[in-house]
Design an enzyme around this catalytic site. Sequence first.
Site, PDB file in Angstrom:
ATOM      1  CE  LYS A 154      -1.474   7.951   1.858  1.00  0.00           C
ATOM      2  NZ  LYS A 154      -2.278   7.299   1.681  1.00  0.00           N
ATOM      3  CG  ASP A 157      -0.142  14.590  -0.088  1.00  0.00           C
ATOM      4  OD1 ASP A 157       0.959  13.045  -0.101  1.00  0.00           O
ATOM      5  OD2 ASP A 157      -0.804  14.766   0.089  1.00  0.00           O
ATOM      6  N   GLY A 215     -10.699  -3.251   3.331  1.00  0.00           N
ATOM      7  CA  GLY A 215     -11.675  -2.087   3.852  1.00  0.00           C
ATOM      8  C   GLY A 215     -10.744  -1.916   5.281  1.00  0.00           C
ATOM      9  CG  ASP A 228      -1.842  -1.229   1.176  1.00  0.00           C
ATOM     10  OD1 ASP A 228      -1.834  -1.772   0.032  1.00  0.00           O
ATOM     11  OD2 ASP A 228      -2.031  -1.314   1.883  1.00  0.00           O
ATOM     12  CB  ALA A 286      -2.554  -6.640  -5.011  1.00  0.00           C
ATOM     13  N   GLY A 287      -4.146  -4.236  -4.165  1.00  0.00           N
ATOM     14  CA  GLY A 287      -5.504  -2.988  -3.906  1.00  0.00           C
ATOM     15  C   GLY A 287      -4.793  -2.262  -4.126  1.00  0.00           C
ATOM     16  CG  HIS A 288      -2.363  -2.185  -7.026  1.00  0.00           C
ATOM     17  ND1 HIS A 288      -0.958  -2.803  -8.166  1.00  0.00           N
ATOM     18  CD2 HIS A 288      -1.598  -2.677  -5.721  1.00  0.00           C
ATOM     19  CE1 HIS A 288       0.059  -3.757  -7.539  1.00  0.00           C
ATOM     20  NE2 HIS A 288      -1.002  -3.279  -5.453  1.00  0.00           N
ATOM     21  CE  LYS A 298       2.862  -2.655  -4.598  1.00  0.00           C
ATOM     22  NZ  LYS A 298       2.037  -1.644  -2.803  1.00  0.00           N
ATOM     23  CD  GLN A 329       0.614  -9.599  -2.578  1.00  0.00           C
ATOM     24  OE1 GLN A 329       1.896  -9.548  -3.698  1.00  0.00           O
ATOM     25  NE2 GLN A 329      -0.438  -8.803  -2.922  1.00  0.00           N
TER      26      GLN A 329
HETATM   27  P1  GDP Z   1      -1.180   0.596  -3.613  1.00  0.00           P
HETATM   28  O1  GDP Z   1      -1.447  -1.060  -3.500  1.00  0.00           O
HETATM   29  O2  GDP Z   1       0.939   0.332  -3.868  1.00  0.00           O
HETATM   30  O3  GDP Z   1      -1.024   0.581  -5.139  1.00  0.00           O
HETATM   31  O4  GDP Z   1      -1.440   1.374  -3.386  1.00  0.00           O
HETATM   32  P2  GDP Z   1      -3.224   1.688  -2.263  1.00  0.00           P
HETATM   33  O5  GDP Z   1      -3.678   2.527  -3.080  1.00  0.00           O
HETATM   34  O6  GDP Z   1      -3.484   0.540  -1.164  1.00  0.00           O
HETATM   35  O7  GDP Z   1      -3.166   2.843  -1.147  1.00  0.00           O
HETATM   36  C1  GDP Z   1      -2.285   3.498  -1.641  1.00  0.00           C
HETATM   37  C2  GDP Z   1      -3.370   4.737  -0.996  1.00  0.00           C
HETATM   38  O8  GDP Z   1      -3.316   6.312  -1.055  1.00  0.00           O
HETATM   39  C3  GDP Z   1      -4.368   4.867  -2.327  1.00  0.00           C
HETATM   40  O9  GDP Z   1      -5.823   5.903  -1.769  1.00  0.00           O
HETATM   41  C4  GDP Z   1      -4.080   6.520  -3.308  1.00  0.00           C
HETATM   42  O10 GDP Z   1      -4.988   6.519  -4.057  1.00  0.00           O
HETATM   43  C5  GDP Z   1      -3.214   7.086  -2.184  1.00  0.00           C
HETATM   44  N1  GDP Z   1      -2.162   7.982  -2.457  1.00  0.00           N
HETATM   45  C6  GDP Z   1      -1.444   7.508  -3.330  1.00  0.00           C
HETATM   46  N2  GDP Z   1      -0.220   8.289  -3.384  1.00  0.00           N
HETATM   47  C7  GDP Z   1      -0.143   9.499  -3.106  1.00  0.00           C
HETATM   48  C8  GDP Z   1      -0.062  10.549  -2.309  1.00  0.00           C
HETATM   49  O11 GDP Z   1       1.240  10.898  -3.103  1.00  0.00           O
HETATM   50  N3  GDP Z   1      -0.863  11.244  -0.849  1.00  0.00           N
HETATM   51  C9  GDP Z   1      -2.012  10.753  -0.919  1.00  0.00           C
HETATM   52  N4  GDP Z   1      -2.607  11.819  -0.016  1.00  0.00           N
HETATM   53  N5  GDP Z   1      -2.992   9.719  -1.461  1.00  0.00           N
HETATM   54  C10 GDP Z   1      -1.431   9.281  -2.474  1.00  0.00           C
HETATM   55  P1  IMO Z   2      -0.959  -3.884  -2.410  1.00  0.00           P
HETATM   56  O1  IMO Z   2      -0.043  -4.950  -3.375  1.00  0.00           O
HETATM   57  C1  IMO Z   2      -1.059  -4.893   2.020  1.00  0.00           C
HETATM   58  C2  IMO Z   2      -0.873  -9.084   3.753  1.00  0.00           C
HETATM   59  C3  IMO Z   2      -2.145  -8.967   4.523  1.00  0.00           C
HETATM   60  C4  IMO Z   2      -2.067 -10.098   5.616  1.00  0.00           C
HETATM   61  C5  IMO Z   2      -0.882 -10.247   4.902  1.00  0.00           C
HETATM   62  C6  IMO Z   2      -0.652 -12.039   3.909  1.00  0.00           C
HETATM   63  O2  IMO Z   2      -2.055  -3.543  -2.362  1.00  0.00           O
HETATM   64  O3  IMO Z   2       0.068  -3.362  -1.469  1.00  0.00           O
HETATM   65  P2  IMO Z   2      -2.849 -12.904   2.149  1.00  0.00           P
HETATM   66  O4  IMO Z   2      -4.469 -12.835   1.804  1.00  0.00           O
HETATM   67  O5  IMO Z   2      -1.750 -12.114   0.789  1.00  0.00           O
HETATM   68  O6  IMO Z   2      -2.251 -14.198   2.653  1.00  0.00           O
HETATM   69  O7  IMO Z   2      -2.294 -11.814   3.447  1.00  0.00           O
HETATM   70  O8  IMO Z   2      -0.034  -9.653   3.895  1.00  0.00           O
HETATM   71  N1  IMO Z   2      -1.007  -7.873   2.227  1.00  0.00           N
HETATM   72  C7  IMO Z   2      -1.148  -6.857   2.398  1.00  0.00           C
HETATM   73  N2  IMO Z   2      -1.296  -5.966   2.790  1.00  0.00           N
HETATM   74  N3  IMO Z   2      -1.395  -4.257   1.102  1.00  0.00           N
HETATM   75  C8  IMO Z   2      -1.643  -5.487  -0.267  1.00  0.00           C
HETATM   76  O9  IMO Z   2      -1.546  -5.727  -1.693  1.00  0.00           O
HETATM   77  C9  IMO Z   2      -1.701  -6.873   0.009  1.00  0.00           C
HETATM   78  N4  IMO Z   2      -1.999  -8.440   0.481  1.00  0.00           N
HETATM   79  C10 IMO Z   2      -1.236  -9.163   1.163  1.00  0.00           C
HETATM   80  O10 IMO Z   2      -2.821  -8.299   5.102  1.00  0.00           O
HETATM   81  O11 IMO Z   2      -1.218  -9.539   6.135  1.00  0.00           O
HETATM   82 MG    MG Z   3      -2.830  -1.667  -1.616  1.00  0.00          MG
END
Ligand code: GDP
Ligand code: IMO
Ligand code: MG
Length: 429
Positions: A331, A333, A302, A14, A40-42, A17, A224
């Site tokens: 992040k 900011d 969530g 998170d 993953a949640g991107h 990426k 991850q």
């Molecule tokens: P990922 O899994 O690495 O792709 O990251 P996630 O999408 O799970 O979580 C990153 C969160 O931070 C998302 O809600 C993005 O929209 C948000 N985000 C990414 N870069 C920035 C930043 O520089 N500033 C702020 N405020 N939010 C960011």
């Molecule tokens: P992105 O790509 C953050 C964490 C889970 C748990 C551990 C094992 O969005 O960064 P799993 O379901 O993979 O067997 O869970 O890994 N986890 C993540 N944490 N971002 C992710 O993906 C994750 N994918 C798995 O919360 O601790």
């Molecule tokens: Mg994510």
Amino acid sequence: MANSVLVLGIQWGDEGKGKIVDLLTEQASLVVRFQGGHNAGHTLVIGEEKTVLHLIPSGVLREGVICVIGNGVVLSPDALADEIAMLEKRGVPVADRLRISGACPLILPLHSALDQAREKAAGKDAIGTTGRGIGPAYQDKVARRALRVQDLFNLERFDEKLTSLYNHHEANLKRYDVETDDLDALKKRARDYAKLLKPFVCDVPGLMEEHRQAGNRVLFEGAQGTLLDVDHGTYPYVTSSNTVAGAACSGSGCGPNAIEYVLGIVKAYTTRVGEGPFPTELFDDNGAELAKLGNEFGATTGRPRRCGWFDAIAVKRACLINGVTGMCLTKLDCMDTLETISICTGYELDGETIDHPPIGADDLARCKPIYEQMPGWQSNTAGATKLEDLPAEAVAYVRRLEALVGIPAHIVSTGPERNQNVISVHPFA
Ligand code: GDP
Ligand code: IMO
Ligand code: MG
């Protein structure tokens, strides 16, 4: 000039990426996922529209970009169908843009059911998985009993393999009293899976080589983060795949020389979802402030993310393991209101100071962070695109992190939107 860039998470996932992959795909013709699955949640933010992708690479919103799911990804056809439907509803022509390796192991409903049941049964020892069936699916892969995408195209043989897979898991399904598809229902489902996946299957190593030979730009998208890597992370509180740079080659089918630049995505503080040690975790107002400003809730489940200070010890080691060329600090900011900022510069373990993380979760849980403090900037950096627009204290913070980690921050991200970045060196430049 780099023609191929690998984007990786350096902490516990998170880091942002998805946003950065979306930004860089402006220049790329191919985006390749190589490990993980729909755990993953991107998140991509373009104007008012937010898109969360779990399985489909974060280049899918760009016209002319081919998105590839490589063999290292464990693929749930149900999750894929949902994601395709979500994108098509918004007018994204997924069928034109997506390709899938026939060697991806399948995540079946029994895998997620087992994942959830095992977590429940583990009680206080639960890992806090996403419950998506990732662990059980990778277990079947290395045990050489997995069903793979390609198996769907010989349904007679598929049914035989499925029967033996089901028989293997049946005792556990009964033991955990798990409700999931029975064998007949699974066989029926497989017919739908075959129809869904057939148009996307392609020779991934061949496609990548074609693009490389043509001089096209290729992006690899990690999921991850390094601290969740099954070998190098905080084992056993990790995911079940290799999340590090080395996995990009085995998870897609190319050699190490196919990657010319490694971009480490690093949050300017630290977050973690799920269980496991986290030395710099905060339980005070600063932690609550980071969670609030960073809106730190998991994009997949969530769940609230745990928040803490930047850990230079963990990030430095993760950059070393990945051969990071440049960092993207995200992040920044979300730290705008903090009065004083701490950075972890060492750990104390059994009365001694150590400068790299110990192996595994147990010793890390006993480490006490050693901090240095810096003044916060207490002004608005959101949306800044030039270094001159950042307050001096924010620049000093970035410079200090670079010095501690030993890697330059080529990009500083200042907001969730595609164009909210200070770019000093473009990875494709
Ligand atoms: P990922 O899994 O690495 O792709 O990251 P996630 O999408 O799970 O979580 C990153 C969160 O931070 C998302 O809600 C993005 O929209 C948000 N985000 C990414 N870069 C920035 C930043 O520089 N500033 C702020 N405020 N939010 C960011
Ligand atoms: P992105 O790509 C953050 C964490 C889970 C748990 C551990 C094992 O969005 O960064 P799993 O379901 O993979 O067997 O869970 O890994 N986890 C993540 N944490 N971002 C992710 O993906 C994750 N994918 C798995 O919360 O601790
Ligand atoms: Mg994510």
